[in-house]
Design a protein around this motif. Structure first.
Motif, short mmCIF file in Angstrom:
data_model
loop_
_atom_site.label_atom_id
_atom_site.label_comp_id
_atom_site.label_asym_id
_atom_site.label_seq_id
_atom_site.Cartn_x
_atom_site.Cartn_y
_atom_site.Cartn_z
N GLY A 47 0.82 -1.21 0.00
CA GLY A 47 0.00 0.00 0.00
C GLY A 47 0.85 1.26 0.00
N HIS A 48 0.59 2.16 -0.93
CA HIS A 48 1.37 3.38 -1.09
C HIS A 48 0.89 4.49 -0.15
CE1 HIS A 48 -1.88 5.56 -3.16
NE2 HIS A 48 -2.13 4.44 -3.82
N GLY A 49 1.69 5.53 -0.03
CA GLY A 49 1.33 6.69 0.78
C GLY A 49 0.78 7.82 -0.07
N LEU A 50 0.33 8.88 0.58
CA LEU A 50 -0.14 10.07 -0.14
C LEU A 50 1.00 10.63 -0.98
CD1 LEU A 50 -2.29 12.19 2.33
CD2 LEU A 50 -3.01 11.24 0.16
N GLY A 51 0.65 11.10 -2.17
CA GLY A 51 1.63 11.75 -3.02
C GLY A 51 2.51 10.80 -3.80
N GLU A 110 -11.92 9.64 1.50
CA GLU A 110 -12.38 8.26 1.62
C GLU A 110 -11.33 7.26 1.14
OE1 GLU A 110 -16.23 7.60 -0.03
OE2 GLU A 110 -16.98 9.53 0.65
N GLU A 111 -10.09 7.73 0.91
CA GLU A 111 -9.08 6.84 0.34
C GLU A 111 -8.82 5.62 1.23
OE1 GLU A 111 -8.75 10.07 0.62
OE2 GLU A 111 -8.11 10.93 -1.30
N VAL A 112 -8.83 5.82 2.54
CA VAL A 112 -8.51 4.72 3.45
C VAL A 112 -9.57 3.64 3.39
CG1 VAL A 112 -8.06 4.10 5.85
CG2 VAL A 112 -7.17 6.25 4.94
N ILE A 113 -10.82 4.03 3.45
CA ILE A 113 -11.91 3.05 3.32
C ILE A 113 -11.85 2.36 1.97
CG2 ILE A 113 -14.41 2.79 3.10
CD1 ILE A 113 -14.74 4.94 5.20
N ASN A 114 -11.67 3.15 0.91
CA ASN A 114 -11.61 2.56 -0.43
C ASN A 114 -10.43 1.61 -0.55
OD1 ASN A 114 -13.85 3.99 -1.25
ND2 ASN A 114 -12.67 5.70 -2.08
N GLY A 115 -9.31 1.97 0.06
CA GLY A 115 -8.14 1.10 0.02
C GLY A 115 -8.38 -0.21 0.75
N ALA A 116 -9.02 -0.15 1.93
CA ALA A 116 -9.31 -1.36 2.69
C ALA A 116 -10.28 -2.26 1.93
CB ALA A 116 -9.87 -1.00 4.06
N ILE A 117 -11.25 -1.66 1.27
CA ILE A 117 -12.20 -2.44 0.46
C ILE A 117 -11.48 -3.08 -0.72
CG2 ILE A 117 -14.19 -2.26 -1.07
CD1 ILE A 117 -15.30 -0.13 0.86
N GLY A 143 -0.87 3.87 3.21
CA GLY A 143 -0.98 2.43 2.99
C GLY A 143 -0.95 1.64 4.27
N ALA A 144 -0.20 2.14 5.27
CA ALA A 144 -0.19 1.47 6.57
C ALA A 144 -1.57 1.52 7.21
CB ALA A 144 0.85 2.12 7.49
N TRP A 145 -2.23 2.67 7.12
CA TRP A 145 -3.57 2.80 7.69
C TRP A 145 -4.57 1.92 6.94
CZ3 TRP A 145 -6.41 8.16 8.49
CH2 TRP A 145 -7.58 7.95 9.24
N VAL A 146 -4.43 1.86 5.61
CA VAL A 146 -5.31 1.00 4.81
C VAL A 146 -5.23 -0.44 5.32
CG1 VAL A 146 -5.53 -0.07 2.53
CG2 VAL A 146 -5.36 2.41 2.72
N ILE A 147 -4.02 -0.93 5.49
CA ILE A 147 -3.84 -2.31 5.96
C ILE A 147 -4.36 -2.47 7.38
CG2 ILE A 147 -2.07 -4.01 6.60
CD1 ILE A 147 -0.48 -3.03 4.13
N HIS A 148 -4.10 -1.47 8.20
CA HIS A 148 -4.56 -1.50 9.59
C HIS A 148 -6.09 -1.62 9.64
CE1 HIS A 148 -2.56 -0.20 13.54
NE2 HIS A 148 -3.62 -0.90 13.83
N LEU A 149 -6.77 -0.84 8.82
CA LEU A 149 -8.23 -0.89 8.79
C LEU A 149 -8.72 -2.23 8.29
CD1 LEU A 149 -10.93 0.56 9.16
CD2 LEU A 149 -10.66 1.50 6.85
N TYR A 150 -8.07 -2.76 7.28
CA TYR A 150 -8.43 -4.08 6.76
C TYR A 150 -8.30 -5.16 7.83
CZ TYR A 150 -7.90 -8.48 4.23
OH TYR A 150 -8.01 -9.78 3.82
N LEU A 151 -7.19 -5.15 8.55
CA LEU A 151 -6.96 -6.17 9.59
C LEU A 151 -7.98 -6.05 10.72
CD1 LEU A 151 -3.07 -6.03 9.87
CD2 LEU A 151 -4.44 -7.80 8.75
N LYS A 152 -8.40 -4.84 11.02
CA LYS A 152 -9.33 -4.61 12.12
C LYS A 152 -10.62 -5.39 11.92
CE LYS A 152 -11.33 -2.46 15.63
NZ LYS A 152 -10.95 -2.72 17.03
#
Length: 270
Positions: A47-51, A110-117, A143-152
């Motif tokens: 998962g990539h970061g902003l920018g 909404e990038e984090v939610i979209n990334g987790a989905i 990308g770290a937050w995306v993965i974190h949300l997915y794991l949750k």
């Protein structure tokens, strides 16, 4: 899974991190949606970061984790088949911090939610098609937050197939991340589920900087303020090329060995 993400977190999750400039090189291992699935022993999601990065590009930081991970796996057992792809959420440009603060983050992203989905869709597809495949996940910044949300929100059956997770510059970082410090109502608790805690590692870079006459921190995972001269303000300048990157640990996970530590950890869990 998708419904739970949308219902539980709503459409107001914000990402406040900063990230390195966009890497022009596309990820060669990214699987196009039209290609058939080729099962591997281990499959890497990044998962990539902003920018930086984008739908088919996991960005230069995660690319370096993958490159070092692949070398480590090949050194340990050259017969292990490894594949990988980026988590398919779009690139978002580096934000104007002053504007975001002035607006009190009212618009949200909404990038984090979209990334987790997206990660759920991509990994579930391989989980069903490849019953012997195991997964490793690596995320930087957003990308770290995306993965974190997915794991949750992950069930134990899929969780058991995840061999290792490495996070760099996580805005959810335990206690000091910009989310628990600034927007605690969006903090993910516990930081990691006990069911996967032994397979997860998270790094937050800091180092002594003589020019600053102090220790400088990655302000995404060690937030300490936004004023002039703060780590966050310096990171914003560094991301725009107005200040040397040495002032911003968040942009230097490759140079400081963070990506190697992440790769070594994933190899040890694979």
């Amino acid at each position: 899974m998708i419904g739970r993400l949308a219902r539980f977190f709503g459409a107001t999750l914000l990402f406040f991190g900063v990230a390195a400039p966009h890497s022009a090189a596309a990820v060669e291992t990214a699987r196009q949606p039209t290609q058939p699935i080729e099962c591997r022993d281990i499959y890497f999601f990044g998962g990539h970061g902003l920018g930086e990065g984008g739908v088919e590009d996991w960005g230069e930081t995660v690319q370096d984790v993958f490159d070092k991970y692949l070398r480590g796996i090949r050194d340990a057992d050259p017969d292990v088949a490894v594949g990988g792809e980026s988590i398919g959420y779009p690139r978002t440009e580096f934000p104007d911090w002053v504007k975001l603060v002035r607006e009190r983050f009212s618009n949200g992203q909404e990038e984090v939610i979209n990334g987790a989905i997206a990660l759920n869709n991509q990994l579930t597809e391989r989980y069903r098609a490849c019953p012997n495949e195991h997964f490793v996940l690596a995320g930087y910044s957003e990308g770290a937050w995306v993965i974190h949300l997915y794991l949750k929100n992950l069930g134990t059956r899929v969780l058991d197939r995840i061999a290792g997770v490495a996070l760099l510059g996580d805005p959810q970082y335990r206690g000091t991340g910009v989310i628990p410090k600034w927007y605690s109502n969006h903090a993910i608790t516990p930081y990691f589920s006990p069911a996967i805690e032994d397979r997860v590692a998270s790094w937050c870079v800091s180092y002594d900087l003589p020019a600053a006459k102090r220790t400088v921190f990655d302000p995404v995972c060690h937030y300490s303020g936004l004023g002039p001269g703060s780590d966050l303000a310096n990171c914003q300048k560094a991301a725009k090329g107005e200040l040397d990157k040495v002032w911003c640990p968040h942009l230097r996970y490759v140079e400081t060995g963070g990506t190697k530590r992440a790769a070594d950890f994933l190899v040890s869990r694979s």
